[in-house]
Design an enzyme around this catalytic site. Structure first.
Site, PDB file in Angstrom:
ATOM      1  N   GLY A 188       0.790  -1.235   0.000  1.00  0.00           N
ATOM      2  CA  GLY A 188       0.000   0.000   0.000  1.00  0.00           C
ATOM      3  C   GLY A 188       0.820   1.282   0.000  1.00  0.00           C
ATOM      4  CG  ASN A 221       1.616   3.215  -5.764  1.00  0.00           C
ATOM      5  OD1 ASN A 221       1.956   4.259  -6.293  1.00  0.00           O
ATOM      6  ND2 ASN A 221       2.244   2.059  -5.974  1.00  0.00           N
ATOM      7  CG  LEU A 265      -1.373  -8.354  -6.863  1.00  0.00           C
ATOM      8  CD1 LEU A 265      -0.308  -9.172  -6.179  1.00  0.00           C
ATOM      9  CD2 LEU A 265      -0.793  -7.592  -8.054  1.00  0.00           C
ATOM     10  CG  ASN A 305      -3.648  -1.155 -12.985  1.00  0.00           C
ATOM     11  OD1 ASN A 305      -3.499  -1.303 -11.764  1.00  0.00           O
ATOM     12  ND2 ASN A 305      -3.007  -1.919 -13.858  1.00  0.00           N
ATOM     13  CG  HIS A 344       1.974  -2.682 -15.218  1.00  0.00           C
ATOM     14  ND1 HIS A 344       1.580  -3.848 -14.576  1.00  0.00           N
ATOM     15  CD2 HIS A 344       2.957  -3.043 -16.082  1.00  0.00           C
ATOM     16  CE1 HIS A 344       2.302  -4.855 -15.033  1.00  0.00           C
ATOM     17  NE2 HIS A 344       3.141  -4.401 -15.944  1.00  0.00           N
TER      18      HIS A 344
HETATM   19  C1  GAR Z   1       3.394  -1.258  -7.418  1.00  0.00           C
HETATM   20  O1  GAR Z   1       4.704  -1.276  -7.928  1.00  0.00           O
HETATM   21  C2  GAR Z   1       2.386  -1.357  -8.543  1.00  0.00           C
HETATM   22  O2  GAR Z   1       2.779  -0.685  -9.700  1.00  0.00           O
HETATM   23  C3  GAR Z   1       2.368  -2.843  -8.776  1.00  0.00           C
HETATM   24  O3  GAR Z   1       2.359  -3.395  -7.486  1.00  0.00           O
HETATM   25  C4  GAR Z   1       3.120  -2.532  -6.621  1.00  0.00           C
HETATM   26  C5  GAR Z   1       2.287  -2.265  -5.387  1.00  0.00           C
HETATM   27  O4  GAR Z   1       3.059  -1.586  -4.430  1.00  0.00           O
HETATM   28  N1  GAR Z   1       1.236  -3.247  -9.537  1.00  0.00           N
HETATM   29  C6  GAR Z   1       1.272  -4.247 -10.401  1.00  0.00           C
HETATM   30  O5  GAR Z   1       2.258  -4.936 -10.593  1.00  0.00           O
HETATM   31  C7  GAR Z   1      -0.038  -4.466 -11.154  1.00  0.00           C
HETATM   32  N2  GAR Z   1       0.168  -5.352 -12.240  1.00  0.00           N
HETATM   33  P1  GAR Z   1       2.360  -0.897  -3.170  1.00  0.00           P
HETATM   34  O6  GAR Z   1       1.428  -1.944  -2.531  1.00  0.00           O
HETATM   35  O7  GAR Z   1       3.495  -0.545  -2.266  1.00  0.00           O
HETATM   36  O8  GAR Z   1       1.613   0.293  -3.647  1.00  0.00           O
END
Ligand code: GAR
Length: 202
Positions: A17, A19, A95, A112, A114
């Site tokens: 989390g 982000n 996910l 989203n 990525h």
């Molecule tokens: C982030 O790097 C996001 O871009 C990626 O998961 C991570 C979550 O980090 N998302 C994907 O790979 C989607 N395909 P966080 O939980 O620290 O925000």
């Protein structure tokens, strides 16, 4: 009337989390119009759920397998989102696939993030550190962040923003992830803010 300051956002996540935290901070700082009113996760134990609780944001654990049918699951999730009067959805390391009924209801209002430069390094199993491992294994000279709309055709949503970062010779998946995450934290709120303000409308 919904003004940008009363826009209500739900964030979906499955992991740490960071982000979500960046979006919370941006909302508080006025960089992101609107308010995060709900955090949805498929994992109760995700650290992102804890971050939400610490920030005083309501959480909802959504597991499709707890319902008799996928349709019932989708209906319950939609009801939840509507109950919170959610206007926009931000996927932040979520996910799972979103139920199609939700994608349809929120078309043009789901984003989203990525951790790679789409259309490369995308698809089943391509998330988090797997993405960075694949980028390094392919010997790429650069990677980055893609922020895109989610539509009914998975993986085809309109790209709103891409930011590139260099891949350095001695990078590990962790060092590359950190460089990419720094950009994610900087840009996700800004792009969502522009979307809310209608700045991506053609
Ligand atoms: C982030 O790097 C996001 O871009 C990626 O998961 C991570 C979550 O980090 N998302 C994907 O790979 C989607 N395909 P966080 O939980 O620290 O925000």
């Amino acid at each position: 009337m919904t003004t940008t300051s009363t826009v209500r956002i739900a964030v979906f996540l499955s992991g740490g989390g960071s982000n979500l935290q960046a979006l919370i901070d941006a909302s508080r700082a006025g960089i992101l119009s609107g308010k995060i009113v709900l955090v949805v996760s498929n994992l109760r134990k995700a650290y992102g759920v804890k971050r939400a609780e610490q920030a005083g944001i309501d959480t909802f654990v959504f597991k499709e397998k707890n319902y008799d049918t996928p349709e019932q699951a989708a209906e319950d999730l939609l009801k939840k989102l509507q109950g919170y009067k959610v206007d926009y959805i931000a996927l932040a390391g979520y996910l799972r696939l979103l139920p199609m009924a939700v994608v349809k209801s929120y078309k043009g209002r789901i984003v989203n993030i990525h951790p790679a430069l789409l259309p490369k390094y995308w698809g089943k199993g391509m998330y988090g550190h797997f993405v960075h491992e694949a980028v390094l294994a392919a010997g790429e000279k650069e990677s980055g962040v893609t922020i895109h709309l989610v539509d009914e055709i998975y993986d085809h949503g309109r790209i709103l923003k891409q930011v590139t970062v260099p891949v350095l010779p001695d990078d590990t998946p962790e060092t590359l992830a950190a460089r990419v995450l720094e950009q994610e934290h900087k840009w996700y709120a800004r792009v969502l803010d522009k979307l809310i303000k209608g700045e991506y409308n053609e």
